[in-house]
Design a protein around this motif. Structure first.
Motif, PDB file in Angstrom:
ATOM      1  N   MET A 157     -31.945 -10.945  44.465  1.00 43.18           N
ATOM      2  CA  MET A 157     -32.373 -12.254  43.943  1.00 43.18           C
ATOM      3  C   MET A 157     -31.712 -13.376  44.728  1.00 43.18           C
ATOM      4  SD  MET A 157     -32.596 -11.856  39.803  1.00 43.18           S
ATOM      5  CE  MET A 157     -30.933 -11.248  39.598  1.00 43.18           C
ATOM      6  N   TRP A 158     -30.419 -13.230  44.975  1.00 42.06           N
ATOM      7  CA  TRP A 158     -29.663 -14.269  45.679  1.00 42.06           C
ATOM      8  C   TRP A 158     -30.176 -14.461  47.105  1.00 42.06           C
ATOM      9  CZ3 TRP A 158     -26.497 -17.809  43.831  1.00 42.06           C
ATOM     10  CH2 TRP A 158     -25.708 -18.537  44.717  1.00 42.06           C
ATOM     11  N   SER A 159     -30.446 -13.369  47.785  1.00 43.10           N
ATOM     12  CA  SER A 159     -30.860 -13.437  49.191  1.00 43.10           C
ATOM     13  C   SER A 159     -32.315 -13.851  49.379  1.00 43.10           C
ATOM     14  CB  SER A 159     -30.658 -12.080  49.863  1.00 43.10           C
ATOM     15  OG  SER A 159     -29.304 -11.723  49.838  1.00 43.10           O
ATOM     16  N   ASN A 160     -33.191 -13.443  48.459  1.00 40.71           N
ATOM     17  CA  ASN A 160     -34.629 -13.633  48.678  1.00 40.71           C
ATOM     18  C   ASN A 160     -35.277 -14.741  47.856  1.00 40.71           C
ATOM     19  OD1 ASN A 160     -34.905 -11.391  50.533  1.00 40.71           O
ATOM     20  ND2 ASN A 160     -34.520 -10.087  48.775  1.00 40.71           N
ATOM     21  N   TYR A 161     -34.669 -15.155  46.762  1.00 38.17           N
ATOM     22  CA  TYR A 161     -35.342 -16.098  45.864  1.00 38.17           C
ATOM     23  C   TYR A 161     -34.505 -17.325  45.536  1.00 38.17           C
ATOM     24  CZ  TYR A 161     -38.498 -12.223  45.500  1.00 38.17           C
ATOM     25  OH  TYR A 161     -39.366 -11.220  45.812  1.00 38.17           O
ATOM     26  N   GLN A 162     -33.466 -17.581  46.312  1.00 41.55           N
ATOM     27  CA  GLN A 162     -32.612 -18.747  46.087  1.00 41.55           C
ATOM     28  C   GLN A 162     -33.168 -19.940  46.852  1.00 41.55           C
ATOM     29  OE1 GLN A 162     -28.073 -20.217  46.956  1.00 41.55           O
ATOM     30  NE2 GLN A 162     -28.642 -18.220  47.637  1.00 41.55           N
ATOM     31  N   ASP A 163     -33.144 -21.097  46.203  1.00 43.06           N
ATOM     32  CA  ASP A 163     -33.449 -22.349  46.887  1.00 43.06           C
ATOM     33  C   ASP A 163     -32.431 -23.385  46.435  1.00 43.06           C
ATOM     34  OD1 ASP A 163     -34.316 -23.304  44.381  1.00 43.06           O
ATOM     35  OD2 ASP A 163     -36.433 -23.068  44.867  1.00 43.06           O
ATOM     36  N   SER A 164     -32.637 -24.626  46.759  1.00 46.12           N
ATOM     37  CA  SER A 164     -31.646 -25.665  46.454  1.00 46.12           C
ATOM     38  C   SER A 164     -31.490 -25.931  44.954  1.00 46.12           C
ATOM     39  CB  SER A 164     -32.014 -26.965  47.174  1.00 46.12           C
ATOM     40  OG  SER A 164     -33.253 -27.449  46.685  1.00 46.12           O
ATOM     41  N   LEU A 165     -32.430 -25.461  44.137  1.00 43.21           N
ATOM     42  CA  LEU A 165     -32.360 -25.700  42.689  1.00 43.21           C
ATOM     43  C   LEU A 165     -31.891 -24.494  41.892  1.00 43.21           C
ATOM     44  CD1 LEU A 165     -35.692 -27.682  42.215  1.00 43.21           C
ATOM     45  CD2 LEU A 165     -33.375 -28.598  42.383  1.00 43.21           C
ATOM     46  N   GLY A 166     -31.933 -23.317  42.482  1.00 43.89           N
ATOM     47  CA  GLY A 166     -31.539 -22.115  41.758  1.00 43.89           C
ATOM     48  C   GLY A 166     -32.245 -20.901  42.313  1.00 43.89           C
ATOM     49  N   ILE A 167     -32.541 -19.963  41.412  1.00 45.72           N
ATOM     50  CA  ILE A 167     -33.236 -18.738  41.795  1.00 45.72           C
ATOM     51  C   ILE A 167     -34.544 -18.685  41.027  1.00 45.72           C
ATOM     52  CG2 ILE A 167     -33.162 -16.223  41.706  1.00 45.72           C
ATOM     53  CD1 ILE A 167     -30.153 -16.420  42.158  1.00 45.72           C
ATOM     54  N   ALA A 168     -35.646 -18.603  41.765  1.00 44.79           N
ATOM     55  CA  ALA A 168     -36.972 -18.574  41.135  1.00 44.79           C
ATOM     56  C   ALA A 168     -37.983 -18.039  42.133  1.00 44.79           C
ATOM     57  CB  ALA A 168     -37.367 -19.967  40.666  1.00 44.79           C
ATOM     58  N   ARG A 183     -36.947 -22.447  35.331  1.00 42.83           N
ATOM     59  CA  ARG A 183     -36.801 -22.506  33.877  1.00 42.83           C
ATOM     60  C   ARG A 183     -35.347 -22.298  33.497  1.00 42.83           C
ATOM     61  NH1 ARG A 183     -41.526 -19.574  34.967  1.00 42.83           N
ATOM     62  NH2 ARG A 183     -43.405 -20.588  34.158  1.00 42.83           N
ATOM     63  N   PHE A 184     -34.895 -23.079  32.522  1.00 41.85           N
ATOM     64  CA  PHE A 184     -33.493 -23.017  32.122  1.00 41.85           C
ATOM     65  C   PHE A 184     -33.094 -21.605  31.704  1.00 41.85           C
ATOM     66  CE2 PHE A 184     -30.265 -22.976  28.841  1.00 41.85           C
ATOM     67  CZ  PHE A 184     -29.212 -23.543  29.524  1.00 41.85           C
ATOM     68  N   TRP A 185     -33.907 -20.962  30.860  1.00 36.46           N
ATOM     69  CA  TRP A 185     -33.536 -19.638  30.363  1.00 36.46           C
ATOM     70  C   TRP A 185     -33.381 -18.634  31.498  1.00 36.46           C
ATOM     71  CZ3 TRP A 185     -36.736 -15.670  31.563  1.00 36.46           C
ATOM     72  CH2 TRP A 185     -38.075 -15.979  31.846  1.00 36.46           C
ATOM     73  N   ALA A 186     -34.227 -18.732  32.504  1.00 35.98           N
ATOM     74  CA  ALA A 186     -34.146 -17.801  33.625  1.00 35.98           C
ATOM     75  C   ALA A 186     -32.908 -18.076  34.474  1.00 35.98           C
ATOM     76  CB  ALA A 186     -35.409 -17.892  34.479  1.00 35.98           C
ATOM     77  N   GLN A 187     -32.615 -19.362  34.706  1.00 32.60           N
ATOM     78  CA  GLN A 187     -31.427 -19.718  35.486  1.00 32.60           C
ATOM     79  C   GLN A 187     -30.165 -19.264  34.753  1.00 32.60           C
ATOM     80  OE1 GLN A 187     -31.966 -21.002  38.700  1.00 32.60           O
ATOM     81  NE2 GLN A 187     -33.989 -20.464  37.952  1.00 32.60           N
ATOM     82  N   ALA A 188     -30.155 -19.455  33.430  1.00 32.49           N
ATOM     83  CA  ALA A 188     -29.001 -19.032  32.633  1.00 32.49           C
ATOM     84  C   ALA A 188     -28.848 -17.518  32.664  1.00 32.49           C
ATOM     85  CB  ALA A 188     -29.139 -19.534  31.194  1.00 32.49           C
ATOM     86  N   ASP A 189     -29.959 -16.792  32.600  1.00 30.61           N
ATOM     87  CA  ASP A 189     -29.895 -15.337  32.615  1.00 30.61           C
ATOM     88  C   ASP A 189     -29.347 -14.823  33.944  1.00 30.61           C
ATOM     89  OD1 ASP A 189     -30.195 -13.120  30.976  1.00 30.61           O
ATOM     90  OD2 ASP A 189     -32.226 -12.691  31.659  1.00 30.61           O
TER      91      ASP A 189
END
Length: 131
Positions: A32-43, A112-118
């Protein structure tokens, strides 16, 4: 979902000592960190065909009319979008407008907040329990 699964595997690995659970949890978190991170989080980008509902009419009883707090008229011709004209100020509105005119479904990356928190809780649990 990946973050929740990684957190579950982390707790399982911490209790059972399972190397496979620890390895899989770390792989999910690192992926997740390597492939789906951007300046706002992971999504991840999502194609959303449900924006076609913006043109749906809104039921307004016969003889009723009024004005929304933002100044939009409420009447029998009101639609979801006509009652929310402020959406047109969004920089990405053109993607939705194009879709409503018959174009391709828009793609957005929602943080989404819940996803970032998770994700944050999964990473924290791994660090606290296994590192």
């Amino acid at each position: 979902v990946a973050a929740a699964y990684a957190k579950t595997l982390t707790y399982y690995a911490a209790k059972s000592g399972s190397a496979a659970a620890k390895t899989t949890a770390k792989a999910l978190l690192d992926g997740m960190w390597s492939n789906y991170q951007d300046s706002l989080g992971i999504a991840v980008p999502e194609t959303r065909a449900d924006y076609n509902r913006f043109d749906d009419s809104v039921y307004v009883p016969s003889g009723w009319s009024g004005t929304m707090p933002n100044g939009d008229a409420v009447n029998s011709a009101s639609t979801f979008a006509s009652l929310r004209s402020f959406y047109k100020n969004d920089p990405a509105w053109s993607k939705i407008q194009s879709y409503l005119a018959g174009g391709a479904a828009p793609v957005f990356t929602y943080h989404r907040f819940w996803a970032q928190a998770d994700v944050a809780l999964a990473m924290g649990s791994y660090a606290e329990l296994l590192e």
